[in-house]
Write an enzyme that holds these catalytic residues in place. Structure first.
Site, short mmCIF file in Angstrom:
data_model
loop_
_atom_site.label_atom_id
_atom_site.label_comp_id
_atom_site.label_asym_id
_atom_site.label_seq_id
_atom_site.Cartn_x
_atom_site.Cartn_y
_atom_site.Cartn_z
N SER A 129 -54.21 -10.32 5.59
CA SER A 129 -53.50 -11.25 6.15
C SER A 129 -54.49 -11.80 6.75
O SER A 129 -56.00 -11.01 7.78
CB SER A 129 -52.86 -10.64 6.71
OG SER A 129 -51.96 -11.51 7.62
N TYR A 142 -48.11 -4.33 12.37
CA TYR A 142 -48.36 -5.04 10.97
C TYR A 142 -49.89 -5.23 11.32
O TYR A 142 -50.78 -5.17 10.78
CB TYR A 142 -47.25 -6.38 10.81
CG TYR A 142 -48.18 -6.95 9.16
CD1 TYR A 142 -47.76 -6.09 8.17
CD2 TYR A 142 -48.31 -8.52 9.40
CE1 TYR A 142 -47.99 -6.95 7.18
CE2 TYR A 142 -49.02 -8.79 9.00
CZ TYR A 142 -48.64 -8.67 7.48
OH TYR A 142 -49.20 -8.77 5.87
P1 NAP Z 1 -43.17 -9.51 -0.60
O1 NAP Z 1 -42.34 -10.43 -1.52
O2 NAP Z 1 -42.07 -8.84 0.32
O3 NAP Z 1 -43.30 -8.64 -1.58
C1 NAP Z 1 -44.02 -7.39 -1.55
C2 NAP Z 1 -43.79 -6.76 -2.97
O4 NAP Z 1 -44.69 -5.27 -2.49
C3 NAP Z 1 -43.07 -5.71 -3.41
O5 NAP Z 1 -43.30 -6.73 -5.35
C4 NAP Z 1 -42.62 -4.85 -3.12
O6 NAP Z 1 -42.22 -4.72 -4.71
C5 NAP Z 1 -43.93 -4.31 -3.82
N1 NAP Z 1 -43.99 -3.03 -2.58
C6 NAP Z 1 -43.63 -2.43 -1.26
N2 NAP Z 1 -42.66 -1.48 -1.02
C7 NAP Z 1 -44.22 -0.50 -2.47
C8 NAP Z 1 -44.34 0.43 -2.19
N3 NAP Z 1 -44.26 1.30 -1.24
N4 NAP Z 1 -44.97 0.76 -3.61
C9 NAP Z 1 -45.29 -0.23 -4.47
N5 NAP Z 1 -44.72 -1.12 -4.12
C10 NAP Z 1 -44.42 -1.98 -3.03
O7 NAP Z 1 -44.13 -9.97 0.32
P2 NAP Z 1 -45.48 -11.11 0.26
O8 NAP Z 1 -45.61 -12.07 1.00
O9 NAP Z 1 -45.31 -11.67 -1.27
O10 NAP Z 1 -46.68 -10.09 0.48
C11 NAP Z 1 -47.19 -9.76 -0.41
C12 NAP Z 1 -48.51 -9.27 0.51
O11 NAP Z 1 -49.69 -9.83 1.20
C13 NAP Z 1 -48.15 -8.37 1.23
O12 NAP Z 1 -49.94 -7.15 1.00
C14 NAP Z 1 -48.49 -8.85 2.49
O13 NAP Z 1 -48.77 -8.11 3.68
C15 NAP Z 1 -49.35 -10.20 2.30
N6 NAP Z 1 -49.47 -11.25 3.16
C16 NAP Z 1 -48.09 -11.60 3.27
C17 NAP Z 1 -48.00 -13.08 3.96
C18 NAP Z 1 -47.39 -13.77 4.37
O14 NAP Z 1 -46.56 -14.33 5.21
N7 NAP Z 1 -46.10 -13.92 3.20
C19 NAP Z 1 -49.65 -13.51 4.58
C20 NAP Z 1 -50.91 -13.05 4.51
C21 NAP Z 1 -49.71 -11.83 3.59
P3 NAP Z 1 -40.47 -3.33 -4.23
O15 NAP Z 1 -39.73 -3.21 -3.16
O16 NAP Z 1 -40.29 -3.54 -6.07
O17 NAP Z 1 -41.29 -2.24 -5.09
#
Ligand code: NAP
Length: 248
Positions: A129, A142
């Site tokens: 991120s 975070y």
């Molecule tokens: P999201 O929709 O909340 O997706 C998070 C995913 O991680 C879900 O599929 C969840 O699946 C999985 N997860 C959580 N805990 C887990 C565990 N213990 N074991 C296996 N899977 C797990 O969020 P997103 O926005 O797509 O973000 C994805 C990545 O991008 C993350 O690393 C986040 O920090 C990063 N990111 C996001 C943003 C943003 O603004 N959205 C910006 C920069 C970086 P289950 O709950 O089904 O396990």
């Protein structure tokens, strides 16, 4: 056909990247905890769904034992829980963020490195991120976790020097996904919506997926070490333009 493994593929960026890599010709293994979502996605893209809790080493070992190939690993599982100050933060939130973002990446990478090497050329993509290099109020837990995941990523690239395994870090800014901000604000949909309020086109999960696919598609000798992407409306972490930016 090459195999790509996507963690956290049950929603958001992971699901979008799984779709994109499948469209680009990969056999995609989608992994997360919510199996109902994964099963539907795997059927849609002709991939394979497997249960995985990245924080649980037994779950990771069972998962890895199911695989016979891995050419691309996307360590995407992660997230933010809580938006409290350092003074008021709950150590349990900090621990959870460290376990999922940092130790989760560590566990899965350790388990799949033998397969990544075995194919003759592997690619690891770690989804960190902009919080991996910028701090902001209410984001210390975070940011600390993403800084940690960044440290793991850079160190791994150094340690794998001389081996045919690339290590790529993708650093998105504001991405409007369904669950990320809801999780951060403990289900408060008003607070989650306020993050993106009046921002003309935050990044979408598909935007990030496209950039990941572009990095993966480079010839194996081309390593995109680190790539920052933000919406045009977000010039920096604290400089977000709210209001019309594009016509139409
Ligand atoms: P999201 O929709 O909340 O997706 C998070 C995913 O991680 C879900 O599929 C969840 O699946 C999985 N997860 C959580 N805990 C887990 C565990 N213990 N074991 C296996 N899977 C797990 O969020 P997103 O926005 O797509 O973000 C994805 C990545 O991008 C993350 O690393 C986040 O920090 C990063 N990111 C996001 C943003 C943003 O603004 N959205 C910006 C920069 C970086 P289950 O709950 O089904 O396990």
């Amino acid at each position: 056909m090459q195999t790509a493994v996507v963690t956290g593929a049950s929603s958001g960026i992971g699901a979008a990247t799984a779709r994109r890599l499948a469209a680009d010709g990969f056999h995609v293994v989608v992994a997360a905890r919510r199996q109902d979502r994964l099963a539907a996605l795997a059927e849609e893209i002709g991939g394979r769904a497997l249960p995985l809790d990245v924080t649980d080493r037994d779950s990771v070992a069972t998962f890895a034992a199911e695989l016979d190939a891995c050419d691309v690993l996307l360590n995407n599982a992660g997230g933010a829980w809580g938006s409290d100050s350092v003074e008021g933060g709950d150590p349990a939130d900090w621990q959870r963020m460290y376990e999922v973002n940092v130790l989760g990446t560590l566990h899965v990478t350790q388990a799949l490195l033998p397969l990544l090497r075995a194919g003759g050329g592997g690619t690891i993509v770690n989804l960190t991120s902009t919080a991996a290099f910028v701090n902001y109020e209410g984001g210390a837990g975070y940011s600390a976790a993403k800084h940690g995941q960044h440290a793991l990523t850079e160190t791994l690239r150094l340690e794998l020097a001389g081996q045919p395994v690339r290590v790529i870090e993708i650093q998105p800014g504001m991405v409007h996904t369904d669950e990320f901000s809801l999780n951060r604000f403990r289900g408060d949909s008003d607070k989650a919506a306020a993050v993106y309020a009046d921002v003309d086109r935050p990044l979408t999960a598909e935007d990030v997926a496209g950039v990941i696919a572009m990095a993966v598609a480079q010839p194996l000798h081309v390593n995109i070490d680190q790539l920052v992407l933000r919406p045009l409306a977000q010039a920096a972490q604290h400089k977000v333009h709210r209001g019309r930016l594009f016509e139409g």
